[in-house]
Design a protein around this motif. Structure first.
Motif, PDB file in Angstrom:
ATOM      1  N   GLU A 283       0.837  -1.207   0.000  1.00  0.00           N
ATOM      2  CA  GLU A 283       0.000   0.000   0.000  1.00  0.00           C
ATOM      3  C   GLU A 283       0.868   1.252   0.000  1.00  0.00           C
ATOM      4  OE1 GLU A 283      -2.802   0.067   3.199  1.00  0.00           O
ATOM      5  OE2 GLU A 283      -3.732  -1.848   2.630  1.00  0.00           O
ATOM      6  N   PHE A 284       1.955   1.204   0.756  1.00  0.00           N
ATOM      7  CA  PHE A 284       2.880   2.331   0.795  1.00  0.00           C
ATOM      8  C   PHE A 284       3.483   2.576  -0.586  1.00  0.00           C
ATOM      9  CE2 PHE A 284       7.162   4.086   1.300  1.00  0.00           C
ATOM     10  CZ  PHE A 284       6.920   5.198   2.101  1.00  0.00           C
ATOM     11  N   ALA A 285       3.911   1.520  -1.246  1.00  0.00           N
ATOM     12  CA  ALA A 285       4.499   1.664  -2.585  1.00  0.00           C
ATOM     13  C   ALA A 285       3.492   2.272  -3.557  1.00  0.00           C
ATOM     14  CB  ALA A 285       4.981   0.313  -3.091  1.00  0.00           C
ATOM     15  N   SER A 307      12.261  -1.092   5.227  1.00  0.00           N
ATOM     16  CA  SER A 307      13.084  -1.430   6.395  1.00  0.00           C
ATOM     17  C   SER A 307      12.270  -1.918   7.586  1.00  0.00           C
ATOM     18  CB  SER A 307      13.914  -0.213   6.819  1.00  0.00           C
ATOM     19  OG  SER A 307      13.088   0.866   7.218  1.00  0.00           O
ATOM     20  N   ASP A 308      11.086  -2.467   7.341  1.00  0.00           N
ATOM     21  CA  ASP A 308      10.213  -2.838   8.461  1.00  0.00           C
ATOM     22  C   ASP A 308      10.122  -4.352   8.621  1.00  0.00           C
ATOM     23  OD1 ASP A 308       8.338  -2.754  10.506  1.00  0.00           O
ATOM     24  OD2 ASP A 308       6.638  -2.612   9.138  1.00  0.00           O
ATOM     25  N   SER A 309      10.917  -4.909   9.531  1.00  0.00           N
ATOM     26  CA  SER A 309      10.827  -6.331   9.925  1.00  0.00           C
ATOM     27  C   SER A 309      10.797  -7.260   8.722  1.00  0.00           C
ATOM     28  CB  SER A 309       9.566  -6.560  10.776  1.00  0.00           C
ATOM     29  OG  SER A 309       9.555  -5.712  11.889  1.00  0.00           O
ATOM     30  N   LEU A 310      11.811  -7.142   7.875  1.00  0.00           N
ATOM     31  CA  LEU A 310      11.797  -7.867   6.612  1.00  0.00           C
ATOM     32  C   LEU A 310      12.430  -9.257   6.717  1.00  0.00           C
ATOM     33  CD1 LEU A 310      12.869  -4.988   4.191  1.00  0.00           C
ATOM     34  CD2 LEU A 310      10.564  -5.867   4.588  1.00  0.00           C
ATOM     35  N   ASN A 311      11.904 -10.171   5.889  1.00  0.00           N
ATOM     36  CA  ASN A 311      12.540 -11.453   5.614  1.00  0.00           C
ATOM     37  C   ASN A 311      12.341 -11.732   4.122  1.00  0.00           C
ATOM     38  OD1 ASN A 311       9.878 -12.430   5.255  1.00  0.00           O
ATOM     39  ND2 ASN A 311       9.735 -13.037   7.410  1.00  0.00           N
ATOM     40  N   PHE A 312      12.825 -12.865   3.643  1.00  0.00           N
ATOM     41  CA  PHE A 312      12.787 -13.107   2.207  1.00  0.00           C
ATOM     42  C   PHE A 312      11.364 -13.111   1.657  1.00  0.00           C
ATOM     43  CE2 PHE A 312      12.429 -15.885  -1.499  1.00  0.00           C
ATOM     44  CZ  PHE A 312      13.292 -15.224  -2.375  1.00  0.00           C
ATOM     45  N   ASP A 313      10.437 -13.756   2.354  1.00  0.00           N
ATOM     46  CA  ASP A 313       9.060 -13.838   1.849  1.00  0.00           C
ATOM     47  C   ASP A 313       8.445 -12.447   1.677  1.00  0.00           C
ATOM     48  OD1 ASP A 313       9.232 -16.579   1.803  1.00  0.00           O
ATOM     49  OD2 ASP A 313       8.291 -16.856   3.765  1.00  0.00           O
ATOM     50  N   LYS A 314       8.661 -11.574   2.660  1.00  0.00           N
ATOM     51  CA  LYS A 314       8.135 -10.207   2.558  1.00  0.00           C
ATOM     52  C   LYS A 314       8.804  -9.452   1.417  1.00  0.00           C
ATOM     53  CE  LYS A 314       6.938  -9.581   7.461  1.00  0.00           C
ATOM     54  NZ  LYS A 314       7.214  -8.802   8.697  1.00  0.00           N
ATOM     55  N   VAL A 315      10.123  -9.626   1.306  1.00  0.00           N
ATOM     56  CA  VAL A 315      10.862  -8.933   0.247  1.00  0.00           C
ATOM     57  C   VAL A 315      10.355  -9.364  -1.129  1.00  0.00           C
ATOM     58  CG1 VAL A 315      13.127  -8.731  -0.862  1.00  0.00           C
ATOM     59  CG2 VAL A 315      12.930  -8.492   1.625  1.00  0.00           C
ATOM     60  N   ASP A 320       7.960  -8.140  -6.182  1.00  0.00           N
ATOM     61  CA  ASP A 320       7.065  -8.495  -7.300  1.00  0.00           C
ATOM     62  C   ASP A 320       6.148  -7.335  -7.659  1.00  0.00           C
ATOM     63  OD1 ASP A 320       8.178 -10.995  -7.444  1.00  0.00           O
ATOM     64  OD2 ASP A 320       6.556 -12.026  -6.376  1.00  0.00           O
ATOM     65  N   PHE A 321       5.708  -6.581  -6.629  1.00  0.00           N
ATOM     66  CA  PHE A 321       4.831  -5.444  -6.903  1.00  0.00           C
ATOM     67  C   PHE A 321       5.604  -4.269  -7.503  1.00  0.00           C
ATOM     68  CE2 PHE A 321       3.028  -1.345  -5.830  1.00  0.00           C
ATOM     69  CZ  PHE A 321       1.767  -1.454  -6.401  1.00  0.00           C
ATOM     70  N   CYS A 322       6.755  -3.962  -6.947  1.00  0.00           N
ATOM     71  CA  CYS A 322       7.479  -2.738  -7.327  1.00  0.00           C
ATOM     72  C   CYS A 322       8.260  -2.862  -8.630  1.00  0.00           C
ATOM     73  CB  CYS A 322       8.444  -2.335  -6.220  1.00  0.00           C
ATOM     74  SG  CYS A 322       7.656  -1.753  -4.712  1.00  0.00           S
ATOM     75  N   LYS A 323       8.546  -4.074  -9.051  1.00  0.00           N
ATOM     76  CA  LYS A 323       9.391  -4.278 -10.227  1.00  0.00           C
ATOM     77  C   LYS A 323       8.853  -3.537 -11.444  1.00  0.00           C
ATOM     78  CE  LYS A 323      11.768  -7.946 -12.748  1.00  0.00           C
ATOM     79  NZ  LYS A 323      11.895  -9.414 -12.937  1.00  0.00           N
ATOM     80  N   LYS A 325       8.258  -0.541 -11.709  1.00  0.00           N
ATOM     81  CA  LYS A 325       7.435   0.623 -11.344  1.00  0.00           C
ATOM     82  C   LYS A 325       8.264   1.686 -10.625  1.00  0.00           C
ATOM     83  CE  LYS A 325       3.130  -2.014 -10.588  1.00  0.00           C
ATOM     84  NZ  LYS A 325       3.582  -3.385 -10.361  1.00  0.00           N
ATOM     85  N   ILE A 326       9.174   1.269  -9.728  1.00  0.00           N
ATOM     86  CA  ILE A 326       9.971   2.192  -8.935  1.00  0.00           C
ATOM     87  C   ILE A 326      11.215   1.450  -8.440  1.00  0.00           C
ATOM     88  CG2 ILE A 326       8.823   1.653  -6.728  1.00  0.00           C
ATOM     89  CD1 ILE A 326       8.940   4.740  -6.139  1.00  0.00           C
ATOM     90  N   ARG A 327      12.306   2.183  -8.245  1.00  0.00           N
ATOM     91  CA  ARG A 327      13.504   1.546  -7.695  1.00  0.00           C
ATOM     92  C   ARG A 327      13.264   1.147  -6.239  1.00  0.00           C
ATOM     93  NH1 ARG A 327      17.819   6.178  -9.618  1.00  0.00           N
ATOM     94  NH2 ARG A 327      17.553   5.907 -11.881  1.00  0.00           N
ATOM     95  N   MET A 328      13.998   0.129  -5.797  1.00  0.00           N
ATOM     96  CA  MET A 328      13.778  -0.336  -4.418  1.00  0.00           C
ATOM     97  C   MET A 328      15.052  -0.943  -3.860  1.00  0.00           C
ATOM     98  SD  MET A 328      11.588  -3.703  -5.452  1.00  0.00           S
ATOM     99  CE  MET A 328      11.898  -4.326  -7.121  1.00  0.00           C
ATOM    100  N   SER A 329      15.167  -0.877  -2.545  1.00  0.00           N
ATOM    101  CA  SER A 329      16.197  -1.617  -1.823  1.00  0.00           C
ATOM    102  C   SER A 329      15.610  -2.008  -0.478  1.00  0.00           C
ATOM    103  CB  SER A 329      17.474  -0.789  -1.665  1.00  0.00           C
ATOM    104  OG  SER A 329      17.224   0.396  -0.943  1.00  0.00           O
ATOM    105  N   PHE A 330      16.282  -2.958   0.208  1.00  0.00           N
ATOM    106  CA  PHE A 330      15.694  -3.555   1.403  1.00  0.00           C
ATOM    107  C   PHE A 330      16.718  -3.570   2.532  1.00  0.00           C
ATOM    108  CE2 PHE A 330      13.535  -5.135  -2.317  1.00  0.00           C
ATOM    109  CZ  PHE A 330      12.198  -5.032  -1.974  1.00  0.00           C
ATOM    110  N   GLY A 331      16.398  -2.836   3.613  1.00  0.00           N
ATOM    111  CA  GLY A 331      17.238  -2.828   4.795  1.00  0.00           C
ATOM    112  C   GLY A 331      16.773  -3.918   5.749  1.00  0.00           C
ATOM    113  N   ILE A 332      17.576  -4.959   5.886  1.00  0.00           N
ATOM    114  CA  ILE A 332      17.184  -6.137   6.667  1.00  0.00           C
ATOM    115  C   ILE A 332      17.983  -6.152   7.958  1.00  0.00           C
ATOM    116  CG2 ILE A 332      17.050  -8.652   6.691  1.00  0.00           C
ATOM    117  CD1 ILE A 332      16.843  -8.429   3.576  1.00  0.00           C
ATOM    118  N   GLY A 333      17.273  -6.190   9.087  1.00  0.00           N
ATOM    119  CA  GLY A 333      17.924  -6.079  10.378  1.00  0.00           C
ATOM    120  C   GLY A 333      18.012  -7.392  11.113  1.00  0.00           C
ATOM    121  N   THR A 334      17.040  -7.632  11.992  1.00  0.00           N
ATOM    122  CA  THR A 334      17.071  -8.782  12.890  1.00  0.00           C
ATOM    123  C   THR A 334      17.163 -10.099  12.138  1.00  0.00           C
ATOM    124  OG1 THR A 334      15.730  -7.490  14.435  1.00  0.00           O
ATOM    125  CG2 THR A 334      15.888  -9.835  14.851  1.00  0.00           C
TER     126      THR A 334
END
Length: 391
Positions: A283-285, A307-315, A320-323, A325-334
């Motif tokens: 929704e944010f995208a 950058s919100d509580s990401l793992n592979f499935d979420k990424v 798949d949605f953003c491809k 349409k817009i550039r993207m990167s993923f900040g993965i923490g825990t």
């Protein structure tokens, strides 16, 4: 019980240094308070506060080395030489940190000048996390298992063709685990791994440190200039200090809807993109793409850092949605730095009060895109919602 000591003053998230640089320039007399919030209701064994106290006291001995200063000079041209000189002379003052324990509950608060205390949050959380596992005698996966798990993750990200960043300092299992993770990502993530927010590990692996600003930047501006002006003044001051550099804007301090109403064409063009940290990412995208389109800006020329509580499935869902349409990167923490066969900690250290120059102490508020992530007193949260017209 073994105490944990930090090895470098740069063992911290980059946005702490970029904000410190800006605070020194613009708000050198401002004071702040922070507090530890135990969201996960974790139980701290007897004597934990003493362990943490010893670790915090030892941070007074950390200094920026000549080699570290040379690294920053080479990789962060937008940080003034005068700031790097300041950082070389900076030392943590443990008297700014109050630590106590009542039964199994831990209380930690920080108070002092903003330009000094801003560096405490991330290493303090890293220490609390590492000491928690040690004090409770919890045994993690062995080094080989962690390296194998991390390699499998980065192989998946490589196959997906997305850019990933390591954002996991604050809730890492330990320094050693974060070291193993970064080493593995660096060795096997050439297609996808673009770096880390941890300045020390960026230096170790010859990467550029990544990050811009955090919620506290906007929270302070709300106290100084009012809730309605918080976003615009935060962005204006950021561009005043950095021009067009460090151009990823955080959107959700007072909800993304309020942010985008104030993210006019000037800022939309000047900033390279935005960061997502709460709420539904797809929704944010959609919201971001619609915003740039309305502004007459090609969304494909802009970026979202998720950058919100990401793992592979979420990424994968987001990608798949953003491809296309817009550039993207993923900040993965825990999921990178604390996926070790043990429950990860759920905790934060948040700004609670500010005292801008020549004013009184005032509570601060964060209104996330997720209701359970709001911080502040109920009265201040209600006031912020009333002023901003949020139902």
């Amino acid at each position: 019980m073994e105490t944990t000591f930090l090895k470098s003053i740069l063992d911290n998230d980059f946005y702490k240094f970029t904000m410190q640089h800006a605070v020194i320039k613009l708000f050198p007399k401002a004071k702040v308070r922070y507090a530890f919030i135990n969201r996960g209701k974790h139980v701290f064994p007897p004597g934990f506060a003493d362990l943490l106290r010893r670790s915090v006291d030892a941070m007074a001995d950390l200094r920026l080395t000549k080699e570290e200063k040379r690294y920053l000079s080479h990789h962060t041209h937008y940080l003034d030489p005068t700031y790097l000189d300041f950082l070389q002379g900076y030392s943590f003052d443990p008297s700014e940190v109050e630590i106590s324990q009542e039964g199994l509950e831990l209380k930690v608060t920080i108070e002092g000048y903003w330009y000094r205390t801003i560096l405490w949050e991330v290493p303090l959380m890293a220490l609390i996390s590492e000491l928690f596992y040690k004090a409770n005698l919890l045994i993690r996966l062995n080094d080989d298992a962690i390296k194998s798990l991390t390699k499998d993750k980065i192989d998946n990200y490589n196959a997906l063709g997305v850019a990933v960043l390591e954002f996991g300092t604050r809730r890492r299992h330990s320094y050693e685990v974060q070291e193993l993770v970064n080493e593995t990502l660096n060795n096997f993530g050439n297609q996808s791994f673009i770096g880390t927010s941890n300045v020390h590990f960026a230096m170790v692996n010859n990467k550029r440190p990544l990050g811009t600003h955090a919620h506290e930047w906007f929270m302070f501006h709300a106290a100084q200039y009012g809730f309605k002006m918080a976003n615009s003044m935060s962005l204006e001051h950021w561009t005043q200090v950095y021009g067009g550099d460090l151009g990823i804007a955080l959107t959700d301090t007072y909800t993304s809807d309020i942010f985008f109403n104030q993210f006019d064409k000037k800022y939309s063009k000047l900033f390279d993109g935005v960061r997502h940290d709460s709420g539904d990412p797809v929704e944010f995208a959609q919201k971001v793409i619609a915003h740039y389109t309305k502004m007459g800006i090609d969304p494909k020329s802009k970026s979202i850092v998720f950058s919100d509580s990401l793992n592979f499935d979420k990424v994968k869902v987001i990608s798949d949605f953003c491809k296309d349409k817009i550039r993207m990167s993923f900040g993965i923490g825990t999921n990178f730095t604390n996926d070790v066969g043990l429950p990860s900690m759920n905790m934060v250290v948040k700004l609670t009060d500010t005292k801008p120059d020549n004013t009184h102490w005032q509570g601060v508020v964060k209104l996330s895109d997720e209701k359970n992530k709001n911080t502040g007193t109920p009265e201040m949260i209600a006031l912020a919602k009333e002023v901003l017209g949020i139902k």
